[in-house]
Write a protein that holds these residues in place. Structure first.
Motif, PDB file in Angstrom:
ATOM      1  N   ILE A 123       0.760  -1.114   0.033  1.00 31.40           N
ATOM      2  CA  ILE A 123       0.025   0.082  -0.148  1.00 31.40           C
ATOM      3  C   ILE A 123       0.891   1.260   0.178  1.00 31.40           C
ATOM      4  N   ALA A 124       2.319   1.194   0.557  1.00 35.74           N
ATOM      5  CA  ALA A 124       3.025   2.212   0.653  1.00 35.74           C
ATOM      6  C   ALA A 124       3.364   2.860  -0.755  1.00 35.74           C
ATOM      7  N   LEU A 125       3.120   1.987  -1.920  1.00 37.13           N
ATOM      8  CA  LEU A 125       3.532   2.285  -3.069  1.00 37.13           C
ATOM      9  C   LEU A 125       2.553   3.114  -3.900  1.00 37.13           C
ATOM     10  N   VAL A 126       1.400   3.392  -3.014  1.00 38.14           N
ATOM     11  CA  VAL A 126       0.177   4.185  -3.624  1.00 38.14           C
ATOM     12  C   VAL A 126       0.653   5.671  -4.117  1.00 38.14           C
ATOM     13  N   PHE A 147       0.855  -5.944  -6.388  1.00 43.57           N
ATOM     14  CA  PHE A 147       0.454  -6.770  -5.423  1.00 43.57           C
ATOM     15  C   PHE A 147       0.459  -8.292  -5.878  1.00 43.57           C
ATOM     16  N   LEU A 206      -7.177  -9.140  -6.186  1.00 47.03           N
ATOM     17  CA  LEU A 206      -8.465  -8.555  -5.513  1.00 47.03           C
ATOM     18  C   LEU A 206      -8.177  -7.445  -4.453  1.00 47.03           C
ATOM     19  N   VAL A 207      -7.148  -7.944  -3.663  1.00 40.45           N
ATOM     20  CA  VAL A 207      -6.948  -6.926  -2.411  1.00 40.45           C
ATOM     21  C   VAL A 207      -6.471  -5.705  -3.185  1.00 40.45           C
ATOM     22  N   VAL A 210      -9.401  -3.607  -4.851  1.00 36.79           N
ATOM     23  CA  VAL A 210     -10.362  -2.975  -3.803  1.00 36.79           C
ATOM     24  C   VAL A 210      -9.395  -1.843  -3.214  1.00 36.79           C
ATOM     25  N   LEU A 211      -8.158  -1.997  -2.864  1.00 31.56           N
ATOM     26  CA  LEU A 211      -7.524  -0.723  -2.279  1.00 31.56           C
ATOM     27  C   LEU A 211      -7.376   0.494  -3.125  1.00 31.56           C
ATOM     28  N   PHE A 214     -10.107   2.491  -3.091  1.00 33.42           N
ATOM     29  CA  PHE A 214     -10.241   3.459  -2.007  1.00 33.42           C
ATOM     30  C   PHE A 214      -9.484   4.199  -2.230  1.00 33.42           C
ATOM     31  N   PHE A 215      -8.047   4.101  -2.762  1.00 36.94           N
ATOM     32  CA  PHE A 215      -6.982   5.259  -2.603  1.00 36.94           C
ATOM     33  C   PHE A 215      -6.693   5.944  -4.004  1.00 36.94           C
ATOM     34  N   ILE A 225     -17.789   0.539  -2.528  1.00 41.91           N
ATOM     35  CA  ILE A 225     -17.750   0.148  -1.308  1.00 41.91           C
ATOM     36  C   ILE A 225     -17.475   1.678  -0.382  1.00 41.91           C
ATOM     37  N   TYR A 226     -16.462   2.056  -0.839  1.00 44.90           N
ATOM     38  CA  TYR A 226     -15.877   3.524  -0.247  1.00 44.90           C
ATOM     39  C   TYR A 226     -17.074   4.683  -0.243  1.00 44.90           C
TER      40      TYR A 226
ATOM     41  N   PRO B  96     -10.688 -11.231   0.193  1.00 47.23           N
ATOM     42  CA  PRO B  96     -10.304  -9.967   0.592  1.00 47.23           C
ATOM     43  C   PRO B  96     -10.972  -9.151   1.800  1.00 47.23           C
ATOM     44  N   ILE B  98      -9.738  -6.994   3.674  1.00 43.45           N
ATOM     45  CA  ILE B  98      -9.563  -5.320   3.866  1.00 43.45           C
ATOM     46  C   ILE B  98     -10.586  -4.745   3.164  1.00 43.45           C
ATOM     47  N   PRO B 102     -14.312   0.004   5.241  1.00 39.40           N
ATOM     48  CA  PRO B 102     -15.488   0.965   5.285  1.00 39.40           C
ATOM     49  C   PRO B 102     -16.638   0.962   6.258  1.00 39.40           C
ATOM     50  N   LEU B 190      -7.119   5.336   5.379  1.00 38.43           N
ATOM     51  CA  LEU B 190      -8.426   5.997   5.041  1.00 38.43           C
ATOM     52  C   LEU B 190      -9.078   7.086   5.964  1.00 38.43           C
ATOM     53  N   LEU B 200       1.543   8.567   4.223  1.00 41.38           N
ATOM     54  CA  LEU B 200       1.058   8.131   2.836  1.00 41.38           C
ATOM     55  C   LEU B 200       0.399   9.049   2.071  1.00 41.38           C
ATOM     56  N   ARG B 204       0.706  11.582  -1.267  1.00 41.20           N
ATOM     57  CA  ARG B 204      -0.269  11.261  -2.493  1.00 41.20           C
ATOM     58  C   ARG B 204      -0.827  12.842  -2.826  1.00 41.20           C
ATOM     59  N   ALA B 216       7.926   5.487   1.016  1.00 34.46           N
ATOM     60  CA  ALA B 216       7.865   4.020   0.727  1.00 34.46           C
ATOM     61  C   ALA B 216       9.087   3.278   1.376  1.00 34.46           C
ATOM     62  N   ALA B 219       8.512   2.837   4.880  1.00 30.37           N
ATOM     63  CA  ALA B 219       7.259   1.646   5.209  1.00 30.37           C
ATOM     64  C   ALA B 219       8.077   0.040   4.833  1.00 30.37           C
TER      65      ALA B 219
END
Lengths: 269, 246
Positions: A123-126, A147, A206-207, A210-211, A214-215, A225-226, B96, B98, B102, B190, B200, B204, B216, B219
């Motif tokens: 996720i730190a690569l976002v 991922f 899939l993870v 989904v992320l 979100f981001f 979902i968000y 998943p 995660i 929400p 989030l 992060l 961004r 990065a 992390a």
């Protein structure tokens, strides 16, 4: 078990329900499921609908999402992103996995770097992905790649490294050229690892998607979902989450089956 | 062999530095990133954010371990529990999780409780099956001996079952540490709870190459340190039972 030989009378239906055996097991499971639904219903009646809607409201939420086409749209976008990301990570993961697993000096030179990225919460690569690829589909595909690539790559590379000792010595003893060994011995032998890698890769994709919703740009199932969560549309949110669970489960079980079908002789992880 | 590894890293750093000379806005460079990390340390309170994040992660992970180990023990020891719970647990293991974050925001708000819940949901399930396997194995091996020596009840649980299952639990901890870290970062990201996740989200928004790479790398360092630590703990705990893998 040992007494079963002497048994002649067929067990009655009641005995089947109370005595040990698959019928009783399933009775217990169904009863537990009903108890779970009942507990949910009772809990939901005592709290606000925004916190926990009743099962029925979730069902209606699902119908609403399907009627308006929200779910279809979101999963359509998600499917395209995952397909593109998986295609790239499958190609790169398998090819690099085989080459790097096969040529030891290359493995020594590159693996420390790849190992390091593998230890980073992806996720730190976002932010980096946002900087390089923006927030649109390309960025999502890059995130999915980050991922799923490593799962495929490491599984295949480890596979190549393990089989080396088993078959390659024989091939070497017969003086078969390196590329022929790679094609005729290594590639068939790593099929189960490739299958396992692809399954793990898809689960992680899939993870990632989904992320990404979100981001990065808010679309696909993650975006849906968000958005539902931010609007406190809890019934529809839970309905959407159920579709994620369903897809995750189908992917896992389906690919497990395929794995056993294509490479029944060796199943790892 | 060692030289090749070092050479690989050195070549990578040189190439990165070179790319950074050409376009620092996109590639940054090792020197710029180090400067940025130092700046985050001195001005951005990096150390506090990292420690806060790791502390939250460890606390949530501990909760996850207690819940996961308890559930795993139940389904490993009692057939009824395994009958009732296992279908759901197997399902949860392969989806998943995660995605439910929400929903957790709605249930737990945006504070520390939410972060802990996120970690528990994301990692608890990973402890269940190793613990169940450990419990079953220990019962299989030691049940008769324990009975012969009239060890039962609490004694059996704490003196036989728990030590017997410990290497398996350690393995579960090892495979869940990465997920625990990701869960806490995703949670912070989030809802904007201060920590690595907010680093992060800041990066961004600003899209400053030095900062993006610095965050990065931080992390990465945290992930690597935690993995090394847990790997060491796992090896120590499993020293007398080396055959346990995943």
């Amino acid at each position: 078990m040992t007494l079963a030989h002497g048994k002649t009378a067929a067990p009655t239906r009641l005995a089947a329900l109370t005595g040990p055996g698959p019928v009783r097991d399933w009775t217990i499971r169904v009863a537990a499921f009903c108890a779970l639904l009942l507990a949910w219903q009772l809990a939901a009646q005592n709290v606000s609908v925004a916190v926990l809607p009743t099962p029925r409201r979730v069902w209606e939420g699902m119908a609403g999402l399907l009627e308006r086409g929200d779910l279809q749209l979101a999963w359509g976008q998600t499917a395209v992103q995952v397909a593109a990301g998986m295609l790239l990570s499958a190609v790169f993961g398998v090819v690099l996995g085989v080459l790097i697993g096969w040529f030891k000096p290359v493995d020594d030179a590159i693996s420390p770097l790849l190992n390091a990225v593998f230890l980073m919460p992806r996720i730190a690569l976002v932010p980096l992905i946002a900087l390089w690829f923006g927030l649109q589909d390309t960025a999502k595909i890059a995130l999915i790649l980050s991922f799923s690539f490593f799962e495929i790559f490491f599984t295949v590379r480890n596979g190549v490294k393990t089989i080396e000792n088993e078959f390659v010595e024989v091939a070497k003893a017969y003086c078969i050229p390196q590329w022929t060994v790679l094609r005729k011995v290594v590639l068939p032998a790593i099929t189960p690892y490739v299958m396992t890698g692809l399954r793990l890769g898809l689960v992680y994709a899939l993870v990632g998607v989904v992320l990404g919703g979100f981001f990065l740009e808010s679309n696909g199932i993650g975006g849906l979902i968000y958005a539902l969560g931010s609007d406190f549309r809890t019934a529809e949110l839970i309905a959407a989450l159920f579709t994620v669970m369903l897809v995750g489960l189908a992917v896992n079980l389906g690919l497990h089956r395929l794995e056993n079908l294509l490479a029944p002789w060796k199943v790892t992880r | 062999m060692k030289y090749i590894k070092v050479a690989g890293v050195v070549v990578f750093l040189l190439l990165w530095q070179l790319a950074g000379q050409i376009n620092p806005g996109i590639y940054s460079s090792p020197t710029l990133v180090v400067t940025e990390i130092v700046r985050l340390f001195t001005e951005g309170g990096l150390l506090g954010l990292v420690f806060g994040t790791v502390a939250t992660m460890l606390l949530g992970w501990a909760f996850a371990a207690v819940i996961g180990v308890f559930t795993g023990f139940l389904i490993g020891r009692y057939r009824l529990a395994s009958l009732v719970l296992e279908p759901y647990l197997v399902a949860l293991y392969s989806v998943p999780l995660i995605a439910v974050v929400p929903l957790l925001v709605i249930w737990f708000g945006i504070g520390q409780t939410f972060l802990l819940a996120t970690i528990v949901v994301a990692t608890g399930i990973m402890l269940v099956f190793p613990t169940a396997a450990g419990t079953r194995e220990t019962v299989r091996v030691y049940d008769q001996v324990a009975r012969a020596y009239c060890v039962s009840g609490r004694h059996f649980l704490f003196k036989v079952l728990l030590p017997g299952a410990l290497p398996f639990i350690a393995t579960g901890m090892r495979i869940s540490v990465q997920r625990a870290l990701m869960a806490v970062i995703v949670g912070q990201f989030l809802v904007g709870h201060p920590g690595l996740g907010t680093l992060l989200s800041d990066a961004r928004v600003r899209l400053d190459a030095d900062e993006v790479f610095a965050v990065a790398l931080v992390a990465l360092a945290v992930g690597a340190a935690l993995t090394a630590l847990v790997g060491w703990a796992d090896r120590t705990l499993s020293a007398w039972r080396p055959e346990v893998t995943s």
